[in-house]
Structures are given as C-alpha cells and as structure tokens.
Design an enzyme around this catalytic site. Structure first.
Site, PDB file in Angstrom:
ATOM      1  N   ASP A 143       0.809  -1.225   0.000  1.00 43.11           N
ATOM      2  CA  ASP A 143       0.000   0.000   0.000  1.00 43.11           C
ATOM      3  C   ASP A 143       0.840   1.272   0.000  1.00 43.11           C
ATOM      4  OD1 ASP A 143      -2.494  -1.310   0.021  1.00 43.11           O
ATOM      5  OD2 ASP A 143      -2.326  -1.636   2.184  1.00 43.11           O
ATOM      6  N   MET A 187      -6.018  -2.569  -5.363  1.00 43.73           N
ATOM      7  CA  MET A 187      -6.009  -2.468  -3.905  1.00 43.73           C
ATOM      8  C   MET A 187      -5.643  -1.061  -3.436  1.00 43.73           C
ATOM      9  SD  MET A 187      -4.317  -5.986  -2.496  1.00 43.73           S
ATOM     10  CE  MET A 187      -5.266  -7.509  -2.372  1.00 43.73           C
ATOM     11  N   GLY A 188      -6.064  -0.743  -2.220  1.00 41.89           N
ATOM     12  CA  GLY A 188      -5.773   0.551  -1.613  1.00 41.89           C
ATOM     13  C   GLY A 188      -6.975   1.064  -0.852  1.00 41.89           C
TER      14      GLY A 188
END
Length: 410
Positions: A143, A187-188
C-alpha cells in the site's frame, strides 16, 4: 541481553517480504545470534509458542536465494491486535515470559501500520518493566502508506505488476473497435499509491489508462458516468483504474452501494471488494456500452514472477539495517528508506521512532494529480519509475517458478 533473536511477519504479504526475512536472518547470524527463531503466524502464533529455529530450514545460499524470490510470507502471517497494556497486561506478561524462555535479545517484526502498532506497544511495555529486549520494526506493505519512509518494500513490485498488467489489459480492450468500458479494481483502502501506479502503463508503445480514481479524491457516481460518456465520444474503448477504497463525500465506500457482505478484521478494517463490479454495472445501465470489471486482488501482492530487483534489494537491506540497529542497542524504532536522488536513483536507510509511524497513513499528494484528478503528473512518475526497475528472475523448474515454503511443523 538474550543470546537469541526472533522474527515475525504480519499483515498482508508482498512478493518481497521474504527478502526482508532473509536480511534479518543472515544479519543476525553474522552478528553472532545463537538461534534465530521465526514466529509461525506472527504474534498470534508466538502466544501459542509456535516458533521454529530457522537455521535447519535455511541451510545454504540456495535456500536464501529461493527465499528472496518466493512471494508471500514464509513464516505465515496474522492480523492480531495487541490490547493496551495499561488495561490488559496479561497478554504482555505471557509474551515476555515466552521471550525470556527462548532467551530472546532482539525482536523483529516485518509489517505495515498495524505491525508497527504491535512493535510500539511491545517496546513501551518492555521499557516499563525494564526489559533489555530490543524491538525493531521492518517496513512492508504494497500500500506504500507508511509515514516517514520514502516508500515501502513491496510497493515497487506491486506497482510493476500493475503497470505491466494495465498495458496488457489496454491492448486487449481495444481489439474490437466497439464501445467498451473496462473498470479495473486495484487495492488501496485509504491511500491510492497502487492505483496511481496504473499511470506507469503509458509509454511510447501504450496510450495508457483513460481515468484514474484514487481514494484521496471524493467520488461522485454521476460525475463518473458523465466523464465516461464524454470520453467515449472521442474513443470507443475506455480503460479505468479505480481504487477499491474510493469513497463518497459522506465517507461511505463506493463498494458499500452494492449488496456485497463486507466482513471486518481484528483492527476494524472493512473488507473491500466489488467496487469495479458496481461501477461497471452502473455504467452499463446508464450508457449504451458493454462493460467489463476486473479485480487484480491478491495477484498484486503475490506475483513473484514480476518482482522488481530494486524492491528485493531494498527489502533485504531494511532487514539487515534493523538487525544492525538492534545489536547496537536501539529499540522502539522502524527502519525507513530515504531517497537521495531520482537520477541516478540512490536510496539509503535511516531510523524513526515507531510513534511517527504506527496508526498513521501517508496519502498520495493531490499535487501529483492533474487538475480534474483523473491522471497522475510527471512528479508521480519520477517518484515511481525508479522503484520498478530491473528484474530478479525466478528459478524455473519444469517451466514453473520454484519456491521454498515451510512444511507444517510438529
């Protein structure tokens, strides 16, 4: 100080987290640790006294090389939240009793925000009871949202994977010449570093993605649909990169507008999924176009065949730097990466107190986006490009990458 060391891996894996483990292990042995233990499934496993001596598992240089090139967490992982020791000391007494029994002098935890929270609490309790155990945090997260460090090991390889895959998706999406909207979910949760990496796909051989949606920018579904409509007037096939964590102005995640069930983990984080599917369906209902949704999901963090050599090297280095600091008497700190220059790319390590990292998040600067917040600027690309450079090819056997893994322990 105890004669032995112990290391654990926590949180979501990356394709280079095992390189950090290799760095810790080799540095501890070279500095004279009698035994380097590994926690099976992090602190949760340590509380059950599930530990292994790593020396019989990593016996030679080939094992170390395989470990560096093997994705995911060799020791297993966990998402275990330590309670506040002021209100619940029993867990800490149990942990420190186990560490004393193992004659531990140095404790290393490889992880992200929540893992640094664990290191901070253990170091603080250790200081309170005057323990001489040194607790060190080793940064890891795809991340890229840890404070004080220029970037986190794991991010470069995930960014490389996203850049590669987005190029391939763009080529595939344009073959028919008909109206098509492809929404790719990346993602995140609250920081859009991974989704921003989709901008890396643009080059002289690729037109790049048409829109990038980050969680740092409040999301408006109606505005999104209108932007797609306008884009399709100029070109029929649109490819959009959207973060799983994009939120409405009222704070709700866009994926919550769908009917999916979203479980919550030990740290209160809601599982996010379905953002791309929801947006693809909304576009299909409102515009005359076919749509497709793609979730990159865990492939972003376990694609060991697309790791960045820069990333693996730095992951190994931060493990070694944590050991050096601990053996020199440092505790309650995290190793951070400090960039010296972009061209040529140079980076070194430094130490920061855990209090500057734990439970904080580093967001993508909005100044690194264009005015309408749909694309990344050259500032971001100059930041990200050095992190994806070079490759460390897996060792292939029978046409497939060969990995090392820990067989179930008795």
């Amino acid at each position: 100080m105890g004669k032995n060391a112990i290391v654990g891996q926590s949180g979501g894996p990356t394709s280079v987290i095992n390189a950090s483990l290799a760095g810790v292990f080799e540095s501890c042995k070279s500095r004279g640790a009698d035994i380097v233990y590994g926690m099976c499934n992090g602190v949760a496993g340590l509380l059950e006294e599930r530990v292994v001596d790593l020396s019989p598992l990593l016996t030679d240089d080939l094992d170390i090389e395989l470990l560096k090139r093997t994705p995911s967490s060799f020791l297993g992982s966990c998402r275990y939240k330590l309670p506040d020791w002021h209100t619940d000391e029993a867990v800490y007494k149990k942990l420190f009793a186990i560490l004393e029994k193992l004659d531990i002098g140095c404790f290393f935890y490889i992880g992200g925000n929540d893992s640094m929270d664990t290191i901070g609490k253990l170091a603080e309790y250790g200081e309170c009871i005057q323990s001489d155990i040194r607790f060190m945090g080793v940064p890891k997260t795809i991340d890229n949202d840890l404070m004080v460090t220029d970037h986190t090991p794991g991010y470069g390889s995930a960014a490389k994977y996203i850049g590669v895959v987005m190029k391939e998706i763009i080529r595939d999406a344009t073959v028919y010449g008909t109206k098509y909207v492809t929404v790719v979910e990346i993602m995140g949760r609250n920081a859009g570093w991974l989704t921003a990496a989709a901008a890396l796909a643009k080059s002289d051989d690729c037109e790049g993605v048409d829109m990038i949606c980050l969680p740092e920018v409040p999301f408006h579904v109606e505005h999104f649909i209108e932007k797609v409509r306008v884009m399709q007037e100029k070109k029929p096939s649109i490819v959009i990169a959207v973060s799983e964590g994009v939120k409405l102005e009222d704070g709700r995640y866009v994926c919550e507008l769908a009917d999916d069930v979203h479980a919550v983990d030990a740290f209160g984080h809601k599982a996010l999924t379905g953002t791309a599917r929801y947006l693809a369906n909304v576009v299909a209902r409102n515009l005359d176009t076919k749509t497709r949704c793609i979730e990159l999901s865990t492939l972003q963090r376990c694609a060991g065949h697309l790791t960045s050599r820069t990333d693996i090297t730095e992951a190994y280095q931060v493990g070694g730097a944590a050991v050096k600091a601990a053996f020199e008497g440092v505790t309650g700190q995290m190793v951070a990466l400090k960039r010296i220059s972009n061209s040529p790319y140079q980076c070194t390590t430094e130490l920061h107190p855990i209090s500057e990292v734990a439970n904080l998040e580093k967001k993508v600067p909005l100044s690194w986006m264009n005015e309408d917040h749909t694309q990344m600027t050259e500032d971001f690309l100059a930041y990200a490009r050095p992190l994806i450079q070079a490759e460390l090819t897996p060792l292939y056997i029978a046409g497939l990458p060969h990995h090392i893994y820990m067989k179930p322990q008795k």
